[in-house]
Write an enzyme that holds these catalytic residues in place. Sequence first.
Site, PDB file in Angstrom:
ATOM      1  N   LYS A 221       0.872  -1.389   0.020  1.00 43.26           N
ATOM      2  CA  LYS A 221      -0.017   0.198  -0.140  1.00 43.26           C
ATOM      3  C   LYS A 221       0.923   1.257   0.039  1.00 43.26           C
ATOM      4  O   LYS A 221       0.584   2.041  -0.857  1.00 43.26           O
ATOM      5  CB  LYS A 221      -0.918   0.018   1.176  1.00 43.26           C
ATOM      6  CG  LYS A 221      -1.585   1.190   1.457  1.00 43.26           C
ATOM      7  CD  LYS A 221      -2.877   0.978   2.429  1.00 43.26           C
ATOM      8  CE  LYS A 221      -3.695   2.276   2.682  1.00 43.26           C
ATOM      9  NZ  LYS A 221      -4.430   2.170   3.770  1.00 43.26           N
ATOM     10  N   GLU A 227      10.347  -4.554   4.456  1.00 46.21           N
ATOM     11  CA  GLU A 227      10.709  -6.122   4.113  1.00 46.21           C
ATOM     12  C   GLU A 227      10.314  -6.184   2.549  1.00 46.21           C
ATOM     13  O   GLU A 227      10.973  -6.594   2.109  1.00 46.21           O
ATOM     14  CB  GLU A 227       9.443  -6.950   4.944  1.00 46.21           C
ATOM     15  CG  GLU A 227       9.832  -7.083   6.348  1.00 46.21           C
ATOM     16  CD  GLU A 227       9.065  -6.041   7.533  1.00 46.21           C
ATOM     17  OE1 GLU A 227       8.831  -4.822   6.761  1.00 46.21           O
ATOM     18  OE2 GLU A 227       8.929  -6.304   8.496  1.00 46.21           O
ATOM     19  N   GLY A 283      -4.853  -2.007   4.902  1.00 44.45           N
ATOM     20  CA  GLY A 283      -4.140  -2.932   4.651  1.00 44.45           C
ATOM     21  C   GLY A 283      -4.774  -4.273   5.016  1.00 44.45           C
ATOM     22  O   GLY A 283      -4.885  -5.263   3.932  1.00 44.45           O
ATOM     23  N   ARG A 284      -5.238  -4.437   5.985  1.00 42.54           N
ATOM     24  CA  ARG A 284      -5.922  -5.871   6.307  1.00 42.54           C
ATOM     25  C   ARG A 284      -7.181  -6.010   5.916  1.00 42.54           C
ATOM     26  O   ARG A 284      -7.899  -6.961   6.015  1.00 42.54           O
ATOM     27  CB  ARG A 284      -5.746  -6.093   7.916  1.00 42.54           C
ATOM     28  CG  ARG A 284      -6.496  -4.849   8.609  1.00 42.54           C
ATOM     29  CD  ARG A 284      -6.192  -5.013   9.985  1.00 42.54           C
ATOM     30  NE  ARG A 284      -6.329  -3.868  10.757  1.00 42.54           N
ATOM     31  CZ  ARG A 284      -5.859  -2.703  10.997  1.00 42.54           C
ATOM     32  NH1 ARG A 284      -4.778  -2.467  10.431  1.00 42.54           N
ATOM     33  NH2 ARG A 284      -6.386  -1.574  11.662  1.00 42.54           N
ATOM     34  N   GLU A 369      -4.770  -6.679  14.545  1.00 44.47           N
ATOM     35  CA  GLU A 369      -4.210  -5.449  14.128  1.00 44.47           C
ATOM     36  C   GLU A 369      -5.460  -4.516  14.481  1.00 44.47           C
ATOM     37  O   GLU A 369      -5.283  -3.317  14.670  1.00 44.47           O
ATOM     38  CB  GLU A 369      -3.641  -5.472  12.725  1.00 44.47           C
ATOM     39  CG  GLU A 369      -2.917  -4.256  12.594  1.00 44.47           C
ATOM     40  CD  GLU A 369      -2.144  -4.420  11.568  1.00 44.47           C
ATOM     41  OE1 GLU A 369      -0.741  -4.998  11.402  1.00 44.47           O
ATOM     42  OE2 GLU A 369      -2.259  -4.004  10.301  1.00 44.47           O
ATOM     43  N   HIS A 400      -5.540 -33.253  17.348  1.00 41.89           N
ATOM     44  CA  HIS A 400      -4.440 -34.275  17.899  1.00 41.89           C
ATOM     45  C   HIS A 400      -3.156 -33.251  18.473  1.00 41.89           C
ATOM     46  O   HIS A 400      -2.229 -33.867  18.184  1.00 41.89           O
ATOM     47  CB  HIS A 400      -3.884 -35.115  16.703  1.00 41.89           C
ATOM     48  CG  HIS A 400      -5.022 -36.056  16.251  1.00 41.89           C
ATOM     49  ND1 HIS A 400      -5.284 -37.189  17.025  1.00 41.89           N
ATOM     50  CD2 HIS A 400      -5.985 -35.897  15.166  1.00 41.89           C
ATOM     51  CE1 HIS A 400      -6.244 -37.614  16.324  1.00 41.89           C
ATOM     52  NE2 HIS A 400      -6.784 -36.999  15.398  1.00 41.89           N
ATOM     53  N   LYS A 524       9.270  -1.016  14.206  1.00 41.26           N
ATOM     54  CA  LYS A 524       9.945  -0.528  12.857  1.00 41.26           C
ATOM     55  C   LYS A 524      11.128   0.455  13.127  1.00 41.26           C
ATOM     56  O   LYS A 524      11.931   0.384  12.726  1.00 41.26           O
ATOM     57  CB  LYS A 524       8.596  -0.295  11.959  1.00 41.26           C
ATOM     58  CG  LYS A 524       7.756  -1.181  11.535  1.00 41.26           C
ATOM     59  CD  LYS A 524       6.801  -0.373  10.399  1.00 41.26           C
ATOM     60  CE  LYS A 524       5.524  -1.272  10.172  1.00 41.26           C
ATOM     61  NZ  LYS A 524       4.611  -0.438   9.370  1.00 41.26           N
TER      62      LYS A 524
HETATM   63  O1  F6P Z   1       2.650  -3.947   9.896  1.00 42.53           O
HETATM   64  C1  F6P Z   1       1.524  -2.808   9.484  1.00 42.53           C
HETATM   65  C2  F6P Z   1       1.353  -2.741   8.309  1.00 42.53           C
HETATM   66  O2  F6P Z   1       1.126  -1.459   7.997  1.00 42.53           O
HETATM   67  C3  F6P Z   1      -0.020  -3.651   8.015  1.00 42.53           C
HETATM   68  O3  F6P Z   1      -1.162  -2.986   8.508  1.00 42.53           O
HETATM   69  C4  F6P Z   1      -0.124  -3.707   6.574  1.00 42.53           C
HETATM   70  O4  F6P Z   1      -1.048  -4.719   6.038  1.00 42.53           O
HETATM   71  C5  F6P Z   1       1.477  -4.069   6.308  1.00 42.53           C
HETATM   72  O5  F6P Z   1       2.084  -3.254   7.305  1.00 42.53           O
HETATM   73  C6  F6P Z   1       1.923  -3.883   4.718  1.00 42.53           C
HETATM   74  O6  F6P Z   1       1.938  -2.383   4.673  1.00 42.53           O
HETATM   75  P1  F6P Z   1       2.054  -2.067   3.025  1.00 42.53           P
HETATM   76  O7  F6P Z   1       0.999  -2.780   2.149  1.00 42.53           O
HETATM   77  O8  F6P Z   1       2.178  -0.504   3.200  1.00 42.53           O
HETATM   78  O9  F6P Z   1       3.525  -2.583   2.656  1.00 42.53           O
END
Ligand code: F6P
Length: 560
Positions: A221, A227, A283-284, A369, A400, A524
């Site tokens: 987003k 990452e 995002g979620r 979240e 199990h 972060k």
């Molecule tokens: O970990 C927080 C967060 O902002 C989530 O809410 C989101 O889904 C994820 O990181 C990834 O964010 P982006 O889509 O901006 O890379």
Amino acid sequence: MSGSTTTSRADGTAGPTPLDQRGEWTALGKHRTQLGSAHLRDLFADDPARADRYTVEVGDLYADYSKNLVTDETLRLLTELARACGVAELRDAMLRGDHINVTEDRAVLHTALRAPRTAVVATDGHDVVPEVHEVLDRMSAFAERVRSRSWLGHTGRPVRRIVNIGIGGSDLGPAMAYEALRPYTDRGLEFRFVSNVDGGDMHEALVDADPETTLFIVASKTFTTIETITNATVARSWLLDRLGGDEAAIARHFVAVSTNADEVARFGIDTANMFGFWDWVGGRYSYDSAIGLSLMVALGADRFREMLAGFHLMDEHFATAPPERNLPFLLGLLGVWYGGFFDAQSHAVLPYSHHMSKFTAYLQQLDMESNGKSTQRDGRPVTWQTGPVVWGTPGTNGQHAYFQLLHQGTRFVPADLIGFARPVPGLPDALVPQHDLLIANLFAQGQALAFGRTAEEVAAEGVAADLVPHRTFAGNRPTTTVLADRLTPSVLGQLVALYEHKVFVQGAVWNINSFDQWGVQLGKVLAKRVEPALTEGADVPGLDPSTSALVRRYRAQRGR
Ligand code: F6P
């Protein structure tokens, strides 16, 4: 919102009555005391019809909530609480595009992502539906090119492997839905979902990949998530190294999904190969936006749209059904009841479906979240329980592993059991009969958890007296069973929207903002500070003694 204004905010102004000072909350507390240790056995004995009455059918979902520790009076009081907390008003404000995400001053309009083409959903005076469908149409055209093998890589060969690079909401949704709907996907294409900054994740996605036929979808987003950008940068080098270093290859092997065109361009992806979405999509809550591009390539546009129609069906139910017949309201309020009055710390979601193996992991982000908050919408601290720990894996495997604790442990864990009457399409005949055994287990678990087995029943089976306590099951452990006809794209959409709206109802009652996620920021920021200490031995101010010692040990182990 309704409610008197008797308590002060931090700034001294009056705020709405805190949840735990509302008359409706107090009434629920008294009712809980009256209920005491009433057992589900008694509740069913007193009112056998509850098995029929405590059910709701929405679209393809049939929900049986009769095995919950509730009576008509509980449900009436919970519904009253929702009324007092203004849940329906907040829902309506969300659906009409008000900026209900107060800490980020944003609308919350994931429901517009699945609105039909003819609908009008406006925020800030602007109808967003045409642009939603414009992006869906571009996604469809792109997906069709990949699926028809006419999207060619730099050397003229059709794409075969699609690697989605993203994390959190930009990974969990597409990865979950890809697994869930695998029987409907193009089996001639290979999909990988890379999220972890641990290089092992990317390695496994690329170790047997052919660069000439690999396409990367970079989904973020913000397009600033460390990452994802780290992994995307590695992927770009991997590709260029193997395709002779010609930058023109990027346009054939990289597409982006983002709200941030500037960062996409800065990264080097042509914005003609970008699929956008909007800041009013959390995002979620985003896998039914362009974030679902990899899923659409796997499924095809028609099935993706069937999934959107499933979401929309549940949206309509949520928007229009009265609270006492509204499934997201009911599931949300049951969670409020257990968290507030039974001290439930966690909630298990147990799909009896191999294909739903990532569903609960997906729900963890959606729920935790969203509702893992301890500050009210107006800044005051909460003095009641908010979101539970959500956990679970598919049955029967869990039986199990950890079901022992569910049946005989000291913790109180309400659970959702999800099953499908018919197996997924395409199962060989030899595997179809197993489905009865799978569903028999689902039903048996709900029964055992609710009704248990008394000492008398155990003794009557001839069990030795000293073993009777060990073999007794207290029962009285609540479950809700959701049964659908079959796991289809539409049914998955219905289920996800059900949980989205359940989370909404709970956030509204708890008076928290379910749509921000400030709690992930600190880690972060600190990671960015700690990294130079690991790599360069930089003197990082403000490291606590424990973390400093860990940094020193890590550096020594890495020979630095
Ligand atoms: O970990 C927080 C967060 O902002 C989530 O809410 C989101 O889904 C994820 O990181 C990834 O964010 P982006 O889509 O901006 O890379």
